[in-house]
Enzyme design. Structure first.
Site, short mmCIF file in Angstrom:
data_model
loop_
_atom_site.label_atom_id
_atom_site.label_comp_id
_atom_site.label_asym_id
_atom_site.label_seq_id
_atom_site.Cartn_x
_atom_site.Cartn_y
_atom_site.Cartn_z
N ASP A 158 18.45 48.94 -13.59
CA ASP A 158 19.74 48.29 -13.35
C ASP A 158 20.90 48.96 -14.09
OD1 ASP A 158 18.96 47.55 -15.86
OD2 ASP A 158 19.13 45.40 -15.57
N THR B 151 15.08 52.58 -18.07
CA THR B 151 14.80 51.15 -17.97
C THR B 151 13.94 50.94 -16.74
OG1 THR B 151 15.61 49.00 -17.31
CG2 THR B 151 17.07 50.82 -16.88
N ASP C 17 20.55 49.70 -21.32
CA ASP C 17 21.84 49.05 -21.58
C ASP C 17 22.25 49.03 -23.05
OD1 ASP C 17 22.28 48.34 -19.05
OD2 ASP C 17 21.77 46.20 -19.30
N ASP D 136 13.70 48.36 -15.23
CA ASP D 136 14.43 47.45 -14.32
C ASP D 136 15.37 48.20 -13.37
OD1 ASP D 136 13.12 45.48 -15.66
OD2 ASP D 136 14.90 44.52 -16.50
N ARG E 238 14.87 41.49 -15.10
CA ARG E 238 15.57 40.35 -15.66
C ARG E 238 16.87 40.06 -14.92
NH1 ARG E 238 13.97 38.60 -21.07
NH2 ARG E 238 12.72 40.48 -21.04
N ARG F 26 14.03 47.69 -31.18
CA ARG F 26 15.26 47.06 -30.70
C ARG F 26 16.16 46.82 -31.92
NH1 ARG F 26 14.14 45.67 -25.30
NH2 ARG F 26 11.92 45.40 -24.94
N GLY G 100 13.08 49.06 -25.13
CA GLY G 100 11.67 48.98 -24.72
C GLY G 100 11.17 50.35 -24.30
#
Lengths: 341, 341, 341, 341
Positions: D129, D125, D103, D127, D171, D72, D10
């Site tokens: 993470d 990212t 990831d 996120d 997520r 992706r 993304g």
């Protein structure tokens, strides 16, 4: 049809929106070509051309400045300037010339129009003092930037019990000072429309701080002037600085306040940040509408006109109604600035 | 003189600027008192009063929402509502009542005025569809927020070759959609002013992506409606969702585009973020001017009027010229949205 | 337990988040009381107290400055200052004193701690030069403001082919200059960590403009100093201005560049806007975490410590590891600024 | 040396800063070439190359998204994908391949590295993470956007006495939810790290509104999950929506709160705006540092590593320390979110 396009005078946010509007509408609606000139009238005089297609205006809407570059150059006051301009326009077979600029550019446009060139002007100036239109490109973004600065100075003024003097742009009219002053909740706004009395300013601040407040914001337009008969010292302070640093009026005001009240007083001169960066939606929309209107005017043969917005509507105004005039802040708005202080 | 003050209908940025304008001007210029009512007309009916002094309006200029609270409540359609309102106004000895609100509030104001109460209205609605004024409080900030969102979606759309559908507010008029669409450089803008043909939208996007583009932005006003005769499936999609989630029109449009073009399509429903947060300078200035004008109107006995801005000037407009009317986006602006797509 | 709380030194965004963190955590988790002191150490000396409850910290998270006020006052260097402080703390039965401040405040804290008072410090300084912590409150917002200004200057520099010199804060360390310089894509960054050679700067700009560029951004920290042996003229320019106007270094640099290159050169001195306004989320989170950690430290009897963040974690660092030290910009970051110029 | 470069997964703000960092440092410091691949690993497989020079990275620092495009696509899970990648890399004579991604991209990178390609990864990212680094590119901007939205919802929640539920990205980890929740002063934060009990949430809100408050903000990470044993109805609500609209968890939470408390409750799903637009200075600096560090790593032969930031320092971390791991929000930060509610 071949439409010429230039941006002149000081740059500001929203110019690219107008350029995009001209190019998209000329190409898409009419199939016309657009020939850009680099660096304002100078580029016309020098034949510095840049044909403009769809790919040139990709992603420019949120970008400040002007992709065509700009310069302060007036063809009618340069030796051979007018001839050079006319030669280029003929060589490039320009059917109509759209110029985006302020006072000076519009004045040059009217001179070039007198020489027989079909001209359309789009007004831009962060000072918003062009007659005949509610708004000129760039003004709205400048007010946002100045208000943001006042908001920031507000919290630090309050925490430290300070008087914060902030000098904003506005040479002949106080549009930025008055609007940002109201929006930022300033206590004092000094605008060119009303020569100020430094004694009165000092008295007001002393009274305010004695009564209930511990801080104040004073907004000064760069073109604010002391009223006749003001204290000599003050007048003498003016003009102490050279060209590189702005801030002479603001600096004089701040120094007077500091000396006479003893309050902890600081000066901020916003300077060039007021004319750069991402344009507000209002300036992007204004530029877009003006660009479209200018192409429509060119296509329909309406020339020697300036695009203008009044209320909800876009108009075309003849050069002779606007040239050489300065649009001042209306009395009602000055009064709002005073009454909410 | 005792001036009553309330904010009604949905909240928006700039209400506090208007409250501040009323209070500062009433107290400072006239020595009047200002009595606030909490939670709109409901607070008037219930006698929920909050006297407003200088300390209540400190630092509220940059704060969104309304310090008085608001509620959707119409005295004339509630049993005994009108009597309760009149009782409170008499008990509080209110000489003039200033209400800040949209359609519904202005309508209620005209009903209360008919019962003999001196009323002045200040228009606010992020939809900007109140007749008689170029701008209503809150609209300008909403356009800024929506444009900022479109700017953000733009870069991700381009990086991923996506169609981004974004639903914005605007139930009866497409002011936010059209303005944010132009400012954000959207490819398609769907507004209530023009029922849309989903087939035509799909064809346009297919053509655009075949020709040269790899992404598109589609802005949909929540009140956009399909033209009669549009594909049945589409119409059936509408209204699938309940009250808690907005987005039914946008969702239907996004689903149709995704299905029929096969393009990677995503929906964003901006929702309530459009009506919150720090007001833009324009909304702060508008609120301030309207607040001052409302107090001047009350002081001079001009009632049953709404404050309005037209071009550079503030006016007072009689209720009967504005009540029950919807101000639509002018043709010229719709055309700019189309031509710059 | 009664926790005292003060903010000292220059104000900055994020102080209110720390105050809120202390109050919410002390009251909610432990049932402790919080006693604020107004205007820094001065308020402690004068017994100017303000008990802090939940209502005092409502809605302060996004507000810059400090609701407690601040002042530059060092109890240990004022006659009788230390005694006055101890007297107040005893009279108010303060069990632990949390002070939010920079170098000076932490130094004062260590002196007061030596007199037997349980002290916890929370570091704040937009200069980010406090040792022992990756970040101090206020720095992050200052970098955002400076970067925003550079972004704005960028478009106008490019449109006009100018050299834009921008002076930012940073007396002993160049954290703001280096970070905002990298984020804004500046061509030259002058920081206190490396005395600069004005000849080299001029040569670099000349070479750059000859090679391919038509504009440049030069970021100067207020504490940047010329290397020994630099041109005398330059050194003499320094210190020409008084206290009210910042900008001496930036002004000297701009003047030198203008004179020696002939490039159109302009100066912007950001000044006080760098320490005001809404804190960034990072500064709000930092303040919140430090506030919570300070209360936990007080509750568990860990005193004579400063809260600190290192990577993802919050730590407590003894005063003697941080007092009197200046944290400089690491070599790697200076190199990124250079290599990306 | 020929350095390959791609962006995968993304998109997010800050990718262009990293691309610029790689190109400027490779060309300027080492004289290396940089070969970009369009649309992530897909472009490598398809040989879709774009050599990158200085002009390609002009003015990209403040622009969101990725100028290389992204997709992706995982070479190791596509038939013949790995062979295609290796063929292209050989044909283009790539000496080291820098991939910027999350990831999935790092996992693909480790697979390609096993096949003998010198690989360096740069983590991105929103996120946040990715294990082994305090920050990944894009996270910081996402927190800013989410906090801005919460600030806006705050004023409208307060004016209308509402519960505002806002669903943010995240997520597998709640970094955005927890950080924006603390920065925005949310009352409840639901993160994947702690399965939530909807009964407890409802009880908390009822208690809060009974005690003193009239509004609440509830932040929900898209990956938040109900604890085992939670009310069945709730669990059944989940997953009702399809792919085009995000918001299933938030929608379920909002519906439960509305039903059980009777409070006026509204949902906002931020969605894609969180990953677009101008990167914050922090993300620009992070991207710049990572780009420089990746080139240094390639030049010195340190491969199969990911760039990382820990505290003030940039590090290189071996793939096998980070691959397949999820970095969760630390307990201390979760506790700050709770205690300041």
């Amino acid at each position: 049809m071949r439409i010429g396009l230039l941006t002149g005078g000081g740059d500001c946010p929203g110019l690219n929106a107008a350029i995009r509007g001209v190019v998209k509408h000329a190409l898409g609606e009419y199939g016309h070509s657009v020939i850009g000139f680099r660096n304002g009238w100078k580029g016309v005089a020098q034949g510095d051309v840049q044909p403009l297609g769809r790919s040139d205006i990709r992603n420019v809407l949120p970008v400040g400045g002007t992709l065509l570059g700009t310069a302060r150059f007036h063809p009618h006051s340069e030796d051979g300037g007018m001839d050079a301009v006319l030669t280029t326009l003929e060589a490039e077979r320009i059917d109509a010339l759209v110029c985006i600029g302020g006072d000076g550019t519009v004045h040059a446009a009217s001179k070039v129009a007198e020489a027989g060139v079909p001209m359309i002007a789009i007004p831009k100036t962060i000072d918003n003092d062009v007659e005949g239109t509610d708004l000129s490109i760039g003004f709205h973004t400048a007010v946002n930037i100045a208000t943001d600065a006042i908001d920031r100075l507000h919290t630090t003024a309050e925490s430290h019990n300070r008087v914060m003097v902030v000098e904003v742009m506005g040479r002949h009219a106080g549009w930025i000072a008055v609007n940002a002053g109201i929006a930022g909740g300033a206590e004092v706004v000094l605008a060119p429309e009303r020569p100020f009395d430094i004694d009165k300013v000092v008295r007001f601040l002393r009274h305010r701080h004695r009564a209930h407040a511990s801080f104040s914001i004073v907004v000064v337009a760069e073109g604010a002037v002391p009223a006749e008969g003001s204290a000599m010292d003050f007048t003498q302070r003016l003009g102490r600085f050279g060209e590189i640093v702005a801030g002479s009026v603001g600096e004089a005001v701040a120094a007077e306040i500091a000396e006479r009240t003893g309050f902890d007083t600081r000066l901020t001169v916003l300077g060039h940040v007021q004319r750069g960066g991402t344009p507000t939606p209002t300036d992007r929309i204004l530029g877009s509408r003006f660009g479209v209107a200018a192409v429509d005017a060119a296509a329909s043969g309406r020339t020697s006109v300036m695009t203008a917005v009044r209320g909800d509507e876009v108009h075309l105004v003849p050069f002779d109604e606007v040239a050489g005039k300065v649009k001042h802040v209306p009395e009602e708005l000055l009064r709002v600035a005073d009454t909410l202080a």
